[in-house]
Design an enzyme around this catalytic site. Structure first.
Site, PDB file in Angstrom:
ATOM      1  N   SER A 209      70.941 -32.445 126.393  1.00  0.00           N
ATOM      2  CA  SER A 209      71.583 -31.564 127.360  1.00  0.00           C
ATOM      3  C   SER A 209      71.145 -30.089 127.502  1.00  0.00           C
ATOM      4  O   SER A 209      70.337 -29.728 126.596  1.00  0.00           O
ATOM      5  CB  SER A 209      73.055 -31.563 126.614  1.00  0.00           C
ATOM      6  OG  SER A 209      73.840 -30.411 127.458  1.00  0.00           O
TER       7      SER A 209
ATOM      8  N   TYR B  21      79.460 -29.943 119.799  1.00  0.00           N
ATOM      9  CA  TYR B  21      78.599 -30.677 120.837  1.00  0.00           C
ATOM     10  C   TYR B  21      77.188 -29.983 120.745  1.00  0.00           C
ATOM     11  O   TYR B  21      76.098 -30.597 120.913  1.00  0.00           O
ATOM     12  CB  TYR B  21      79.263 -30.640 122.342  1.00  0.00           C
ATOM     13  CG  TYR B  21      78.284 -31.315 123.544  1.00  0.00           C
ATOM     14  CD1 TYR B  21      78.681 -32.538 123.706  1.00  0.00           C
ATOM     15  CD2 TYR B  21      77.628 -30.694 124.251  1.00  0.00           C
ATOM     16  CE1 TYR B  21      77.998 -33.139 124.572  1.00  0.00           C
ATOM     17  CE2 TYR B  21      76.740 -31.098 125.313  1.00  0.00           C
ATOM     18  CZ  TYR B  21      77.047 -32.585 125.421  1.00  0.00           C
ATOM     19  OH  TYR B  21      76.574 -33.233 126.731  1.00  0.00           O
TER      20      TYR B  21
HETATM   21  P1  NAD Z   1      80.360 -40.987 129.710  1.00  0.00           P
HETATM   22  O1  NAD Z   1      81.682 -40.640 129.233  1.00  0.00           O
HETATM   23  O2  NAD Z   1      80.049 -41.630 131.241  1.00  0.00           O
HETATM   24  O3  NAD Z   1      79.464 -42.352 128.869  1.00  0.00           O
HETATM   25  C1  NAD Z   1      79.428 -42.345 127.627  1.00  0.00           C
HETATM   26  C2  NAD Z   1      79.057 -43.464 127.072  1.00  0.00           C
HETATM   27  O4  NAD Z   1      79.028 -43.382 125.684  1.00  0.00           O
HETATM   28  C3  NAD Z   1      80.011 -44.710 127.445  1.00  0.00           C
HETATM   29  O5  NAD Z   1      79.553 -45.782 127.680  1.00  0.00           O
HETATM   30  C4  NAD Z   1      80.889 -44.815 126.191  1.00  0.00           C
HETATM   31  O6  NAD Z   1      81.417 -46.023 125.998  1.00  0.00           O
HETATM   32  C5  NAD Z   1      79.761 -44.445 125.316  1.00  0.00           C
HETATM   33  N1  NAD Z   1      80.477 -44.293 123.774  1.00  0.00           N
HETATM   34  C6  NAD Z   1      81.194 -43.150 123.459  1.00  0.00           C
HETATM   35  N2  NAD Z   1      81.324 -43.333 122.057  1.00  0.00           N
HETATM   36  C7  NAD Z   1      80.693 -44.455 121.537  1.00  0.00           C
HETATM   37  C8  NAD Z   1      80.406 -45.014 120.424  1.00  0.00           C
HETATM   38  N3  NAD Z   1      81.523 -44.464 119.259  1.00  0.00           N
HETATM   39  N4  NAD Z   1      79.782 -45.836 120.497  1.00  0.00           N
HETATM   40  C9  NAD Z   1      79.008 -46.604 121.199  1.00  0.00           C
HETATM   41  N5  NAD Z   1      79.101 -45.925 122.484  1.00  0.00           N
HETATM   42  C10 NAD Z   1      79.924 -44.887 122.843  1.00  0.00           C
HETATM   43  O7  NAD Z   1      79.311 -39.757 129.523  1.00  0.00           O
HETATM   44  P2  NAD Z   1      77.925 -39.417 130.480  1.00  0.00           P
HETATM   45  O8  NAD Z   1      78.268 -38.180 130.982  1.00  0.00           O
HETATM   46  O9  NAD Z   1      77.381 -40.359 130.973  1.00  0.00           O
HETATM   47  O10 NAD Z   1      77.367 -38.974 128.848  1.00  0.00           O
HETATM   48  C11 NAD Z   1      76.111 -39.712 128.349  1.00  0.00           C
HETATM   49  C12 NAD Z   1      75.211 -38.809 127.710  1.00  0.00           C
HETATM   50  O11 NAD Z   1      74.704 -37.723 128.634  1.00  0.00           O
HETATM   51  C13 NAD Z   1      75.863 -37.975 126.291  1.00  0.00           C
HETATM   52  O12 NAD Z   1      75.152 -38.053 125.273  1.00  0.00           O
HETATM   53  C14 NAD Z   1      76.176 -36.823 127.000  1.00  0.00           C
HETATM   54  O13 NAD Z   1      76.170 -35.617 125.840  1.00  0.00           O
HETATM   55  C15 NAD Z   1      75.001 -36.325 127.876  1.00  0.00           C
HETATM   56  N6  NAD Z   1      75.124 -35.438 128.932  1.00  0.00           N
HETATM   57  C16 NAD Z   1      76.070 -35.645 129.934  1.00  0.00           C
HETATM   58  C17 NAD Z   1      76.191 -34.659 130.811  1.00  0.00           C
HETATM   59  C18 NAD Z   1      77.266 -34.539 131.971  1.00  0.00           C
HETATM   60  O14 NAD Z   1      77.361 -33.240 132.405  1.00  0.00           O
HETATM   61  N7  NAD Z   1      77.792 -35.678 132.132  1.00  0.00           N
HETATM   62  C19 NAD Z   1      75.180 -33.213 130.648  1.00  0.00           C
HETATM   63  C20 NAD Z   1      74.105 -33.320 129.742  1.00  0.00           C
HETATM   64  C21 NAD Z   1      74.350 -34.309 128.811  1.00  0.00           C
END
Ligand code: NAD
Length: 261
Positions: free
Chosen positions: A143, A156
């Site tokens: 991130s 985070y």
């Molecule tokens: P999201 O909430 O759409 O998806 C998260 C996924 O992780 C889901 O499939 C959920 O079921 C799974 N998950 C959560 N807890 C879990 C657990 N204990 N065991 C197994 N699976 C689990 O979120 P996203 O935005 O797609 O985020 C995905 C990654 O990208 C994360 O690591 C997040 O930190 C990172 N990220 C997101 C953003 C953003 O703006 N959305 C920015 C930078 C980084």
């Protein structure tokens, strides 16, 4: 580019960025193990959709990324059922927004486990096979918060900085084994993870929903646009290509200029 002979695990791929990465790797021909939480029926629709749309094998693991032993078992299951784990995408993650003095202890532990330690457990389990086959791609969805901080996101930001350190260490250890390890560091991507933090950010900063979107989230991004999940997925696919074989230990920003400031 074809990933036809490759098998991939994408953690947290029932939603958002992970789902887009799983679909993009499958489109290139890789067999996929998807993982994450959700309703069984919805997950089965995702799984069968990937199989029929892309003509690959797709299996599902419900392993909880906060539990090291379940993560090791997930990697073993993928090796047994797919034949190998050539691509490991450590993507599962959650967010919690709170002033540090009120930050719930269980949320701290959960975020450190899911957003950081899960990558260690999965890499630890997948590396012996990758080393033996002399090919592997480890991709960590980090991130912008692996490079810079924002207030109220103590766990985070700590976890994501930790992943960035783990990534560099793994890259060095595996440099002569044909295995690369990289971080993709998106800015704000419009997914359920971002949508869900809006109410807490409204409370923590005493703002309206529109103010959070425009004055907190998109303020950080000079382009004033959200990153898309497909853009992140396209970079993940590129990192699996031969053209990317000399990219390792990198933390690649895709943040609309956020961390340039
Ligand atoms: P999201 O909430 O759409 O998806 C998260 C996924 O992780 C889901 O499939 C959920 O079921 C799974 N998950 C959560 N807890 C879990 C657990 N204990 N065991 C197994 N699976 C689990 O979120 P996203 O935005 O797609 O985020 C995905 C990654 O990208 C994360 O690591 C997040 O930190 C990172 N990220 C997101 C953003 C953003 O703006 N959305 C920015 C930078 C980084």
């Amino acid at each position: 580019m074809s990933l036809a002979s490759r098998n991939a695990i994408v953690t947290g791929s029932t939603s958002g960025i992970g789902l887009a990465i799983a679909r993009a790797l499958a489109k290139e021909g890789a067999n996929i193990m998807i993982n994450g939480f959700g309703e069984a029926e919805a997950i089965e629709t995702i799984r069968t959709g990937i199989e029929t749309e892309f003509g690959v094998k797709c299996i599902y693991s419900g392993a909880d990324m906060s539990k090291g032993e379940e993560i090791a078992a997930m990697v073993k299951e993928a090796e047994d059922k797919l034949g190998s784990v050539d691509i490991l995408v450590n993507n599962a993650g959650i967010q919690f927004v709170s002033p540090i003095e009120d930050f719930p202890l269980d949320k701290w532990d959960q975020i450190i486990a899911i957003n950081m330690s899960s990558a260690f457990h999965a890499i630890r389990a997948a590396v012996p096979g990758m080393k033996a086959r002399k090919w592997g791609r480890i991709i960590n969805t980090a991130s912008a918060h692996s490079l810079v901080a924002s207030p109220f996101k103590a766990a985070y930001v700590t976890a994501k900085h930790g992943v960035a350190g783990l990534n560099k260490t793994v890259a060095l250890e595996l440099a002569t084994f044909g295995v690369t390890s990289n971080c993709i560091s998106p800015g704000y991507v419009w997914t359920p993870l971002v949508e869900k933090q809006i109410p807490d950010t409204m409370a923590a900063r005493h703002l309206t929903r529109d103010q959070v979107i425009n004055d907190v989230l998109l303020t950080a991004q000079p382009t004033k646009q959200f990153v898309t999940t497909d853009q992140v997925a396209a970079l993940a696919v590129f990192l699996c290509s031969d053209a990317a074989s000399q990219i390792t230990g990198a933390n690649i920003s895709m943040d609309g200029g956020w961390t340039a400031a």
